[in-house]
Design a protein around this motif. Structure first.
Motif, PDB file in Angstrom:
ATOM      1  N   GLY A   1       0.803  -1.193   0.000  1.00 62.10           N
ATOM      2  CA  GLY A   1       0.000   0.000   0.000  1.00 62.10           C
ATOM      3  C   GLY A   1       0.838   1.245   0.000  1.00 62.10           C
ATOM      4  N   GLY A   2       0.618   2.056  -1.017  1.00 63.60           N
ATOM      5  CA  GLY A   2       1.275   3.347  -1.067  1.00 63.60           C
ATOM      6  C   GLY A   2       2.612   3.370  -1.766  1.00 63.60           C
ATOM      7  N   ILE A   3       3.068   2.213  -2.262  1.00 63.93           N
ATOM      8  CA  ILE A   3       4.330   2.155  -2.993  1.00 63.93           C
ATOM      9  C   ILE A   3       4.026   1.632  -4.400  1.00 63.93           C
ATOM     10  N   VAL A   4       4.381   2.422  -5.392  1.00 70.26           N
ATOM     11  CA  VAL A   4       4.081   2.059  -6.774  1.00 70.26           C
ATOM     12  C   VAL A   4       5.387   1.928  -7.543  1.00 70.26           C
ATOM     13  N   PRO A   5       5.600   0.797  -8.208  1.00 69.65           N
ATOM     14  CA  PRO A   5       6.791   0.682  -9.057  1.00 69.65           C
ATOM     15  C   PRO A   5       6.663   1.626 -10.257  1.00 69.65           C
ATOM     16  N   LYS A   6       7.750   2.179 -10.683  1.00 64.94           N
ATOM     17  CA  LYS A   6       7.732   3.118 -11.797  1.00 64.94           C
ATOM     18  C   LYS A   6       7.162   2.479 -13.061  1.00 64.94           C
ATOM     19  N   SER A   7       7.378   1.168 -13.214  1.00 66.42           N
ATOM     20  CA  SER A   7       6.842   0.478 -14.392  1.00 66.42           C
ATOM     21  C   SER A   7       5.314   0.586 -14.448  1.00 66.42           C
ATOM     22  N   GLU A   8       4.667   0.582 -13.288  1.00 64.59           N
ATOM     23  CA  GLU A   8       3.202   0.745 -13.250  1.00 64.59           C
ATOM     24  C   GLU A   8       2.799   2.147 -13.687  1.00 64.59           C
ATOM     25  N   CYS A   9       3.599   3.135 -13.324  1.00 66.65           N
ATOM     26  CA  CYS A   9       3.333   4.510 -13.764  1.00 66.65           C
ATOM     27  C   CYS A   9       3.435   4.600 -15.282  1.00 66.65           C
ATOM     28  N   TYR A  10       4.427   3.936 -15.847  1.00 66.47           N
ATOM     29  CA  TYR A  10       4.578   3.932 -17.302  1.00 66.47           C
ATOM     30  C   TYR A  10       3.390   3.257 -17.978  1.00 66.47           C
ATOM     31  N   LYS A  11       2.902   2.147 -17.403  1.00 69.37           N
ATOM     32  CA  LYS A  11       1.729   1.455 -17.967  1.00 69.37           C
ATOM     33  C   LYS A  11       0.501   2.354 -17.939  1.00 69.37           C
ATOM     34  N   THR A  12       0.291   3.033 -16.813  1.00 69.02           N
ATOM     35  CA  THR A  12      -0.845   3.947 -16.698  1.00 69.02           C
ATOM     36  C   THR A  12      -0.690   5.101 -17.679  1.00 69.02           C
ATOM     37  N   GLY A  13       0.515   5.629 -17.799  1.00 67.20           N
ATOM     38  CA  GLY A  13       0.774   6.707 -18.748  1.00 67.20           C
ATOM     39  C   GLY A  13       0.487   6.280 -20.176  1.00 67.20           C
ATOM     40  N   GLU A  14       0.858   5.067 -20.501  1.00 63.62           N
ATOM     41  CA  GLU A  14       0.603   4.536 -21.849  1.00 63.62           C
ATOM     42  C   GLU A  14      -0.896   4.491 -22.135  1.00 63.62           C
ATOM     43  N   ILE A  15      -1.674   4.054 -21.157  1.00 61.47           N
ATOM     44  CA  ILE A  15      -3.132   4.010 -21.304  1.00 61.47           C
ATOM     45  C   ILE A  15      -3.690   5.417 -21.553  1.00 61.47           C
ATOM     46  N   LEU A  16      -3.072   6.401 -20.920  1.00 60.46           N
ATOM     47  CA  LEU A  16      -3.517   7.792 -21.056  1.00 60.46           C
ATOM     48  C   LEU A  16      -2.889   8.506 -22.253  1.00 60.46           C
ATOM     49  N   GLY A  17      -2.101   7.773 -23.048  1.00 62.31           N
ATOM     50  CA  GLY A  17      -1.470   8.361 -24.230  1.00 62.31           C
ATOM     51  C   GLY A  17      -0.231   9.183 -23.915  1.00 62.31           C
ATOM     52  N   MET A  18       0.411   8.900 -22.797  1.00 65.68           N
ATOM     53  CA  MET A  18       1.622   9.632 -22.404  1.00 65.68           C
ATOM     54  C   MET A  18       2.859   8.792 -22.695  1.00 65.68           C
ATOM     55  N   GLY A  19       3.920   9.453 -23.119  1.00 63.58           N
ATOM     56  CA  GLY A  19       5.201   8.782 -23.294  1.00 63.58           C
ATOM     57  C   GLY A  19       5.945   8.732 -21.966  1.00 63.58           C
ATOM     58  N   ARG A  20       7.076   8.033 -21.962  1.00 65.29           N
ATOM     59  CA  ARG A  20       7.868   7.921 -20.723  1.00 65.29           C
ATOM     60  C   ARG A  20       8.339   9.281 -20.219  1.00 65.29           C
ATOM     61  N   SER A  21       8.741  10.154 -21.123  1.00 72.62           N
ATOM     62  CA  SER A  21       9.212  11.476 -20.692  1.00 72.62           C
ATOM     63  C   SER A  21       8.068  12.280 -20.070  1.00 72.62           C
ATOM     64  N   ASP A  22       6.844  12.127 -20.601  1.00 71.46           N
ATOM     65  CA  ASP A  22       5.686  12.802 -20.007  1.00 71.46           C
ATOM     66  C   ASP A  22       5.420  12.281 -18.598  1.00 71.46           C
ATOM     67  N   VAL A  23       5.513  10.963 -18.425  1.00 72.78           N
ATOM     68  CA  VAL A  23       5.309  10.360 -17.108  1.00 72.78           C
ATOM     69  C   VAL A  23       6.374  10.857 -16.136  1.00 72.78           C
ATOM     70  N   ASN A  24       7.624  10.906 -16.588  1.00 73.79           N
ATOM     71  CA  ASN A  24       8.709  11.393 -15.724  1.00 73.79           C
ATOM     72  C   ASN A  24       8.479  12.845 -15.313  1.00 73.79           C
ATOM     73  N   GLU A  25       8.015  13.676 -16.245  1.00 72.79           N
ATOM     74  CA  GLU A  25       7.724  15.079 -15.917  1.00 72.79           C
ATOM     75  C   GLU A  25       6.563  15.175 -14.931  1.00 72.79           C
ATOM     76  N   ALA A  26       5.550  14.338 -15.126  1.00 72.30           N
ATOM     77  CA  ALA A  26       4.410  14.332 -14.200  1.00 72.30           C
ATOM     78  C   ALA A  26       4.865  13.912 -12.802  1.00 72.30           C
ATOM     79  N   LEU A  27       5.739  12.894 -12.721  1.00 71.66           N
ATOM     80  CA  LEU A  27       6.252  12.458 -11.422  1.00 71.66           C
ATOM     81  C   LEU A  27       7.037  13.570 -10.738  1.00 71.66           C
ATOM     82  N   LYS A  28       7.856  14.306 -11.507  1.00 70.10           N
ATOM     83  CA  LYS A  28       8.602  15.439 -10.944  1.00 70.10           C
ATOM     84  C   LYS A  28       7.645  16.489 -10.387  1.00 70.10           C
ATOM     85  N   TYR A  29       6.608  16.778 -11.169  1.00 69.19           N
ATOM     86  CA  TYR A  29       5.634  17.780 -10.738  1.00 69.19           C
ATOM     87  C   TYR A  29       4.915  17.341  -9.461  1.00 69.19           C
ATOM     88  N   PHE A  30       4.391  16.126  -9.448  1.00 68.22           N
ATOM     89  CA  PHE A  30       3.661  15.635  -8.281  1.00 68.22           C
ATOM     90  C   PHE A  30       4.564  15.540  -7.044  1.00 68.22           C
TER      91      PHE A  30
END
Length: 172
Positions: A1-30
């Motif tokens: 609970g509360g720990i997410v592997p980065k690979s899961e973030c990439y999978k979710t980003g892919e579903i939302l039409g985001m590339g890896r760099s977009d996901v990385n920028e979103a993670l930096k922002y959050f």
């Protein structure tokens, strides 16, 4: 609970039409706005969305230094209380019942995060210095500090490590 592997973030980003760099920028922002904790340079594959597991481990490590005077304790506990030092091999003893998510959150990851947050520092030979675990009593006789004071902060490799968990949080 509360720990997410980065690979899961990439999978979710892919579903939302985001590339890896977009996901990385979103993670930096959050991370910057405090919605999650992510250290891409030190613990790149872990994203903390809840701090529960991190706080549980940190609390357990700090409370391991609390002993009642006259109480019999093993050498690693005494060393933590009197010198603020612990060895990585001490962690399984302290965290034995918190290891259900061991694969997601290793002891090495925990130690890296403590260093990133400037809560502890690696001092060599697998040893770490944790000022917040030090006793509030005056330093022991073999300490290089004067016996007339108890410092609020220690300096290590040009970084300040506050003495006390509350002070650490205030500094951060």
């Amino acid at each position: 609970g509360g720990i997410v592997p980065k690979s899961e973030c990439y999978k979710t980003g892919e579903i939302l039409g985001m590339g890896r760099s977009d996901v990385n920028e979103a993670l930096k922002y959050f991370d910057k706005v405090g919605l999650l904790l992510h250290y891409p340079d030190d613990v790149p594959d872990l994203i903390f969305t809840k701090m529960d597991s991190l706080i549980s481990r940190l609390s357990r490590l700090i409370t391991a230094s609390f002993t009642t005077p006259g109480c019999s304790v093993t050498a690693p506990y005494k060393r933590l209380r009197e010198k603020g030092l612990f060895n990585k091999s001490f962690l399984p003893t302290v965290f034995e019942d918190l290891y259900e998510s061991r694969e997601e959150f290793s002891d090495d990851d925990f130690l890296k995060i403590l260093e990133c947050l400037k809560i502890s520092v690696h001092v060599g030979d697998g040893d770490y210095f944790l000022p917040s675990a030090l006793s509030l009593e005056p330093p022991v006789d073999d300490s290089p500090l004067p016996m007339s004071c108890v410092p609020l902060v220690y300096s290590w490799d040009e970084q300040i490590l506050p003495h006390g968990f509350f002070l650490t949080l205030v500094v951060e």
